[in-house]
Design a protein around this motif. Structure first.
Motif, PDB file in Angstrom:
ATOM      1  N   MET A 288      -1.607   3.177 -15.060  1.00  0.00           N
ATOM      2  CA  MET A 288      -1.235   3.753 -13.458  1.00  0.00           C
ATOM      3  C   MET A 288       0.499   3.763 -13.735  1.00  0.00           C
ATOM      4  O   MET A 288       1.410   3.717 -14.531  1.00  0.00           O
ATOM      5  CB  MET A 288      -1.875   2.076 -12.572  1.00  0.00           C
ATOM      6  N   ASP A 289       0.595   4.034 -12.238  1.00  0.00           N
ATOM      7  CA  ASP A 289       1.929   4.642 -11.431  1.00  0.00           C
ATOM      8  C   ASP A 289       2.750   3.581 -11.558  1.00  0.00           C
ATOM      9  O   ASP A 289       1.784   2.382 -11.027  1.00  0.00           O
ATOM     10  CB  ASP A 289       1.880   5.993 -10.481  1.00  0.00           C
ATOM     11  N   ALA A 290       4.207   3.936 -11.764  1.00  0.00           N
ATOM     12  CA  ALA A 290       4.800   2.630 -10.993  1.00  0.00           C
ATOM     13  C   ALA A 290       4.954   2.233  -9.547  1.00  0.00           C
ATOM     14  O   ALA A 290       5.209   0.990  -9.326  1.00  0.00           O
ATOM     15  CB  ALA A 290       5.928   2.673 -11.320  1.00  0.00           C
ATOM     16  N   ALA A 291       4.679   3.564  -8.692  1.00  0.00           N
ATOM     17  CA  ALA A 291       4.388   3.181  -7.108  1.00  0.00           C
ATOM     18  C   ALA A 291       3.171   2.158  -6.820  1.00  0.00           C
ATOM     19  O   ALA A 291       2.754   1.634  -6.361  1.00  0.00           O
ATOM     20  CB  ALA A 291       4.279   4.477  -6.392  1.00  0.00           C
ATOM     21  N   ALA A 292       1.613   2.534  -7.602  1.00  0.00           N
ATOM     22  CA  ALA A 292       0.267   1.474  -7.600  1.00  0.00           C
ATOM     23  C   ALA A 292       0.329   0.492  -8.772  1.00  0.00           C
ATOM     24  O   ALA A 292       0.490  -0.290  -7.577  1.00  0.00           O
ATOM     25  CB  ALA A 292      -0.119   2.481  -8.497  1.00  0.00           C
ATOM     26  N   CYS A 293       1.708  -0.057  -9.267  1.00  0.00           N
ATOM     27  CA  CYS A 293       1.640  -1.243  -9.722  1.00  0.00           C
ATOM     28  C   CYS A 293       2.787  -1.995  -8.027  1.00  0.00           C
ATOM     29  O   CYS A 293       2.138  -3.336  -8.081  1.00  0.00           O
ATOM     30  CB  CYS A 293       2.869  -1.144 -10.780  1.00  0.00           C
ATOM     31  N   LYS A 294       3.049  -1.550  -7.567  1.00  0.00           N
ATOM     32  CA  LYS A 294       3.334  -2.310  -6.600  1.00  0.00           C
ATOM     33  C   LYS A 294       2.624  -2.594  -5.672  1.00  0.00           C
ATOM     34  O   LYS A 294       2.447  -3.457  -4.774  1.00  0.00           O
ATOM     35  CB  LYS A 294       5.029  -1.663  -5.844  1.00  0.00           C
ATOM     36  N   VAL A 295       1.697  -1.382  -5.517  1.00  0.00           N
ATOM     37  CA  VAL A 295       0.451  -1.124  -4.495  1.00  0.00           C
ATOM     38  C   VAL A 295      -0.217  -2.673  -4.553  1.00  0.00           C
ATOM     39  O   VAL A 295      -0.891  -3.842  -4.100  1.00  0.00           O
ATOM     40  CB  VAL A 295      -0.487  -0.587  -3.994  1.00  0.00           C
ATOM     41  N   LEU A 296      -0.772  -2.363  -6.038  1.00  0.00           N
ATOM     42  CA  LEU A 296      -1.207  -3.212  -6.729  1.00  0.00           C
ATOM     43  C   LEU A 296      -0.889  -4.772  -6.777  1.00  0.00           C
ATOM     44  O   LEU A 296      -1.289  -5.881  -6.603  1.00  0.00           O
ATOM     45  CB  LEU A 296      -1.532  -3.090  -8.097  1.00  0.00           C
ATOM     46  N   LEU A 297       0.372  -5.221  -7.072  1.00  0.00           N
ATOM     47  CA  LEU A 297       0.722  -6.911  -6.858  1.00  0.00           C
ATOM     48  C   LEU A 297      -0.065  -7.552  -5.778  1.00  0.00           C
ATOM     49  O   LEU A 297       0.290  -8.350  -5.426  1.00  0.00           O
ATOM     50  CB  LEU A 297       2.823  -6.369  -6.971  1.00  0.00           C
ATOM     51  N   ALA A 298       0.686  -6.389  -4.496  1.00  0.00           N
ATOM     52  CA  ALA A 298       0.542  -6.971  -3.231  1.00  0.00           C
ATOM     53  C   ALA A 298      -0.747  -6.385  -3.121  1.00  0.00           C
ATOM     54  O   ALA A 298      -0.896  -8.018  -1.640  1.00  0.00           O
ATOM     55  CB  ALA A 298       1.363  -5.845  -2.314  1.00  0.00           C
ATOM     56  N   ALA A 299      -1.726  -6.310  -3.452  1.00  0.00           N
ATOM     57  CA  ALA A 299      -3.183  -6.454  -3.101  1.00  0.00           C
ATOM     58  C   ALA A 299      -3.546  -7.825  -3.465  1.00  0.00           C
ATOM     59  O   ALA A 299      -5.423  -8.760  -3.148  1.00  0.00           O
ATOM     60  CB  ALA A 299      -4.195  -5.279  -3.622  1.00  0.00           C
ATOM     61  N   TYR A 300      -2.943  -8.674  -4.605  1.00  0.00           N
ATOM     62  CA  TYR A 300      -3.655 -10.389  -5.163  1.00  0.00           C
ATOM     63  C   TYR A 300      -3.485 -10.802  -3.185  1.00  0.00           C
ATOM     64  O   TYR A 300      -2.325 -10.904  -2.741  1.00  0.00           O
ATOM     65  CB  TYR A 300      -2.508 -10.896  -6.275  1.00  0.00           C
ATOM     66  N   ASN A 301      -4.797 -11.559  -3.709  1.00  0.00           N
ATOM     67  CA  ASN A 301      -4.428 -13.344  -2.333  1.00  0.00           C
ATOM     68  C   ASN A 301      -4.341 -14.126  -2.889  1.00  0.00           C
ATOM     69  O   ASN A 301      -3.757 -14.190  -3.615  1.00  0.00           O
ATOM     70  CB  ASN A 301      -6.301 -12.924  -2.637  1.00  0.00           C
ATOM     71  N   GLU A 302      -4.753 -14.770  -2.068  1.00  0.00           N
ATOM     72  CA  GLU A 302      -3.701 -15.951  -2.019  1.00  0.00           C
ATOM     73  C   GLU A 302      -4.394 -17.319  -3.148  1.00  0.00           C
ATOM     74  O   GLU A 302      -3.345 -18.102  -3.875  1.00  0.00           O
ATOM     75  CB  GLU A 302      -4.555 -17.019  -0.834  1.00  0.00           C
TER      76      GLU A 302
END
Length: 207
Positions: A126-140
């Protein structure tokens, strides 16, 4: 430093037949395009996110074809042996290990390599920008439905592979990792002009 150049050349040329055992067959599976808006590539276990640093080398921003090579055995077991990104049609003539900042390959012993850690049987590009999006997608509960559901839907005995939209214009190509958990190296393929033409991850199931 460990590098099986002969095997990597076979992957880059799509000529893996010599590495098949009795009753085995390599199946090429295209995975669509991976968008790389920054040209910085992250390879990791996206279900655990142990590593989030991109590789030190960059490629020109763009969208590039991704692929996996699945080893089918005589007993119908299927394992992803390699995953790759293709950046040009040029032929690779040499390889170098893909590393992140802080890794010094000059200090590696002959059989050592840098690889990303896997604890959920899954790898990705994945792109480094996608990595940031993915990190934010984790739920509680530290679950990742945006990725888990497409991988589950793609499952065939005995692997999963999916090109998943993450939102914000980002996507990820995720796949099962060989026999599962471990640490797996990636290598840049360089053409005769020393330009990057491919990136290959070896899941260490082929001797």
């Amino acid at each position: 430093m460990y590098m099986n150049t002969e095997l990597l050349l076979a992957v880059s040329k799509k000529q893996l037949e010599p590495y098949c055992g009795e009753g085995e067959e390599f199946i090429f599976q295209p995975m669509g395009e991976l968008r790389l808006p920054t040209g910085e590539i992250v390879a990791n276990d996206p279900c655990c996110m142990f590593e989030t640093k991109p590789f030190t080398r960059k490629v020109p921003a763009g969208a590039y074809p991704a692929e996996i090579w699945v080893l089918h055995s005589a007993d119908d077991d299927k394992r992803i042996a390699f995953a790759a990104l293709r950046f040009s049609d040029a032929e690779a003539v040499s390889f170098e290990m893909a590393i992140v900042d802080g890794v010094d390959v000059s200090k590696m012993e002959e059989n050592e390599y840098f690889g990303y850690g896997v604890d959920a049987g899954t790898g990705c590009f994945m792109d480094a920008a996608a990595c940031k999006v993915l990190l934010a997608a984790y739920n509680e509960d530290y679950e990742l439905p945006v990725l888990a559901e497409p991988l589950e839907a793609s499952y065939v005995d005995t692997y999963s592979a999916a090109n998943v939209e993450l939102g914000e214009g980002q996507n990820i190509v995720a796949f099962s990792t060989g026999w599962g958990d471990g640490a797996y190296p990636s290598y840049w393929g360089l053409d005769k002009d020393c330009e990057i033409c491919c990136l290959i991850t070896d899941f260490c199931i082929v001797e």
